[in-house]
Write a protein that holds these residues in place. Sequence first.
Motif, PDB file in Angstrom:
ATOM      1  N   SER A 116       0.828  -1.207   0.000  1.00  0.00           N
ATOM      2  CA  SER A 116       0.000   0.000   0.000  1.00  0.00           C
ATOM      3  C   SER A 116       0.861   1.255   0.000  1.00  0.00           C
TER       4      SER A 116
ATOM      5  N   ARG B 197       0.105   5.739   0.200  1.00  0.00           N
ATOM      6  CA  ARG B 197      -0.844   6.849   0.214  1.00  0.00           C
ATOM      7  C   ARG B 197      -0.196   8.078  -0.382  1.00  0.00           C
TER       8      ARG B 197
ATOM      9  N   TYR C 189      -6.136  13.043  -0.947  1.00  0.00           N
ATOM     10  CA  TYR C 189      -5.344  11.837  -0.753  1.00  0.00           C
ATOM     11  C   TYR C 189      -5.773  10.748  -1.733  1.00  0.00           C
TER      12      TYR C 189
ATOM     13  N   GLN D 279      -5.375   6.716  -1.353  1.00  0.00           N
ATOM     14  CA  GLN D 279      -4.931   5.512  -0.667  1.00  0.00           C
ATOM     15  C   GLN D 279      -4.954   4.370  -1.661  1.00  0.00           C
TER      16      GLN D 279
END
Length: 125
Positions: free
Chosen positions: A16, A18, A79, A81
Amino acid sequence: VQLQASGGGLVQAGGSVRLSCAASGRTFRSYTMGWFRQAPGKEREFVAAIRWSGGFTYYADSVKGRFTISRDNAKNTVYLQMNSLKPEDTAVYYCVADRGIILSSLVHGDQWHYWGQGTLVTVSS
């Protein structure tokens, strides 16, 4: 409006990241914000968009269910994500903004008025 994207880097597949995009200007909350990406040797493509209130979001099919766009109007920041990353997500990611863009134009890069400088995300297999 000036846009400054950050948060890119090298990540393994399945991981992951961000991304953040800080916007200048006191009218940030009135802008639709979005993300595009461009992979090496490929055309630029739409990733996600969010309306000023945050109540409406729109995603490309390729990222739906894995990526989430959000915004904090108090911080003038949007943002992205990115979860369950795949090698094909490798690209330079660009933050975009526009005040009056309509729904049918969200996926068209030439309809967005403001572009950030881009941040590179590399997903290794």
